[in-house]
Design a protein around this motif. Sequence first.
Motif, PDB file in Angstrom:
ATOM      1  N   GLY A   1       0.793  -1.232   0.000  1.00  0.00           N
ATOM      2  CA  GLY A   1       0.000   0.000   0.000  1.00  0.00           C
ATOM      3  C   GLY A   1       0.819   1.273   0.000  1.00  0.00           C
ATOM      4  N   SER A   2       2.150   1.167  -0.106  1.00  0.00           N
ATOM      5  CA  SER A   2       2.958   2.392  -0.117  1.00  0.00           C
ATOM      6  C   SER A   2       3.076   2.890  -1.558  1.00  0.00           C
ATOM      7  N   LYS A   3       3.086   4.204  -1.700  1.00  0.00           N
ATOM      8  CA  LYS A   3       2.996   4.841  -3.026  1.00  0.00           C
ATOM      9  C   LYS A   3       4.190   4.475  -3.901  1.00  0.00           C
TER      10      LYS A   3
ATOM     11  N   SER B   1      -3.939  -7.790  -3.550  1.00  0.00           N
ATOM     12  CA  SER B   1      -3.353  -6.467  -3.766  1.00  0.00           C
ATOM     13  C   SER B   1      -1.845  -6.575  -3.990  1.00  0.00           C
TER      14      SER B   1
ATOM     15  N   GLU C   1       0.337  -5.100  -7.126  1.00  0.00           N
ATOM     16  CA  GLU C   1       1.556  -4.290  -6.963  1.00  0.00           C
ATOM     17  C   GLU C   1       2.690  -4.867  -7.812  1.00  0.00           C
TER      18      GLU C   1
ATOM     19  N   HIS D   1      -7.049  -1.448  -4.344  1.00  0.00           N
ATOM     20  CA  HIS D   1      -6.013  -1.075  -3.378  1.00  0.00           C
ATOM     21  C   HIS D   1      -4.612  -1.271  -3.950  1.00  0.00           C
TER      22      HIS D   1
ATOM     23  N   GLN E   1      -3.568   1.432  -6.721  1.00  0.00           N
ATOM     24  CA  GLN E   1      -3.283   2.814  -6.303  1.00  0.00           C
ATOM     25  C   GLN E   1      -3.586   3.786  -7.435  1.00  0.00           C
TER      26      GLN E   1
ATOM     27  N   THR F   1      -5.327   3.921  -0.517  1.00  0.00           N
ATOM     28  CA  THR F   1      -3.944   3.769  -0.989  1.00  0.00           C
ATOM     29  C   THR F   1      -3.537   4.875  -1.957  1.00  0.00           C
TER      30      THR F   1
ATOM     31  N   PRO G   1      -4.764  -2.113   3.540  1.00  0.00           N
ATOM     32  CA  PRO G   1      -4.348  -2.143   2.130  1.00  0.00           C
ATOM     33  C   PRO G   1      -3.866  -3.503   1.647  1.00  0.00           C
TER      34      PRO G   1
ATOM     35  N   HIS H   1      -0.108   2.650   7.348  1.00  0.00           N
ATOM     36  CA  HIS H   1      -1.370   3.390   7.277  1.00  0.00           C
ATOM     37  C   HIS H   1      -2.008   3.536   8.661  1.00  0.00           C
TER      38      HIS H   1
END
Lengths: 333, 333
Positions: free
Chosen positions: A134-136, A199, A203, A237, A240, A279, B226, B260
């Motif tokens: 979930g990190s950008k 998710s 990614e 999620h 993003q 996210t 997430p 988060h």
Amino acid sequence: MVIDPPYLIFLGDVPDALAAKSGIGIVDWRPEWCIGQLRLEGCQADAGIPDLSIDEAKARGVKTMVVGAVNAGGVLPDHWIQPIVAALDAGLDVATGLHIRLASVPEIAEAAQRSGSKLHDVRFSDQKFATGKGSKRSGKRLLTVGTDCSVGKKYTVLALEKEMRERGMDADFRATGQTGVFISGRGVAIDAVAADFISGAVEWVSPAADASHWDLIEGQGSLFHPSFAGVSLGLLHGAQADAFIVCHEPTRTTMRGVSHALPSIREVIDMTIALGSRTNPDIRCTGIAVNTQKLAEDEARALLKQLAAEHGLPATDPIRFGVSELVDALRSI
Amino acid sequence: MVIDPPYLIFLGDVPDALAAKSGIGIVDWRPEWCIGQLRLEGCQADAGIPDLSIDEAKARGVKTMVVGAVNAGGVLPDHWIQPIVAALDAGLDVATGLHIRLASVPEIAEAAQRSGSKLHDVRFSDQKFATGKGSKRSGKRLLTVGTDCSVGKKYTVLALEKEMRERGMDADFRATGQTGVFISGRGVAIDAVAADFISGAVEWVSPAADASHWDLIEGQGSLFHPSFAGVSLGLLHGAQADAFIVCHEPTRTTMRGVSHALPSIREVIDMTIALGSRTNPDIRCTGIAVNTQKLAEDEARALLKQLAAEHGLPATDPIRFGVSELVDALRSI
């Protein structure tokens, strides 16, 4: 999963074009990869490319035979085994989206062993993924979402990829379903991944990229579909998404396979933002894509005009009217 | 997956009670099924039940040895293989939640073959499920949801089951995680199911029942996590919950495994209703369960009082203060 093009598209002896939808889709979107088709006697589907024998395909540089047709039940008919074995013996890889693993058929497993060719079972995921973080990530991402399953999510991102590349933009289709994986040559059939890793797999499918690069991620299902919403949420999620496009089929009265009513486009926009902002707080809807195949052209144009006015967003049928406005709307991101 | 009790709880030689959490949880909630524990030299965990050899366990009627401990990485240490083989040779089934399949270890596969004993790999799902249908089933259902993972969702439904049964209510715990499956003797580790079948697997776990029967369904993850939100949404849709309880751990600052922030209890209530109403329009929140383990008793009582007032719902720590009010709140459903 990485599948090497170019392809020979195997259509078996299916009774109609619908059963060859996957193969025809590959030819539509990657004609340069599709050197020929292999059809058995009685085949009623035609992808409109040269009929080639396996030896001819091999001589023309084909690397993989893709089973682009399904018979009833998604099983492998006995009389398809021989051509698959022949392809392997000729040194081609073989890829399918069948419900069984190719290697579970002893003759096929033995042939692959003999030739060292690869077997790709797109519907099975043997790859290990991390759980989503979930990190950008850097780069720009667009996701198609839907009011239902099978409303044009894959075709919309493929049409966007074509238009964006023609405009010189740096954009890649990212496949999350089996036909998409054949079209892209890589990707993950996300619905086959263990639930904990949805998710995380997305990614992986859409890794960090240049700041100006666009990943165009194929959506799946719908947040409102009682069977598949979990897939859609994990996909949202993991994607993003900076931008999303809502895909819709206006003549459908209940959601595919169940008796539930379709959500409105507004509900889909609001819920996608509510959940997707977890996210990517900057997520926004940039357009509406409608499959108007069942409408007359004037009806289709009237509907799109009405939806555009109602939502203040570009609305088009990507196949019928192009995606020019949908791409224009991405300029400000 | 059906696992036959009674159990011998295998704790290996783990260094602390945390590594034996699963085994200790089974003993906490199903003491009548746990005849004894098997500990190797150096084991620092103790489930507080008699130490038995495999032969003693067999003589006392044990049917299954459950591996209730994990070592670092969730792999199977070489020196655990011998006791597992011995259990199989004595005619016991063996159940684990390890990341590998027991049958992938040749000595174990051979021993199971020899004795005809069953191997249960709870973390792997070989069962075929249908996709979720989303049509209403008879019976009443409660689901625990969370502001995060590991906030007491399993323990809350287990405490409810105990209290409801003591009151003569017809209630069953429905397991969706591996420890839950050991405690229940049946269920599905939902996070291991292929993504397309999450809600379908929950429909299987909680089938149609008598109108007055309560299924108490173990929740997983969080709609706001997430990594795992897809699992939580598929679970919510499949559960068709009439009632849900929000579980929370008040000292946590970020969601487990990611950076988060936690959602508020209000956000969880609102989103659970917004999404859950898709398969049960009557879904409602009936209480709040807080794990107050890290708070002093007066702090805990003050927090629960404040949460109850803020949300107009009963709020308790199920382990510390019981679930009486949570059960009372179900009377009107």
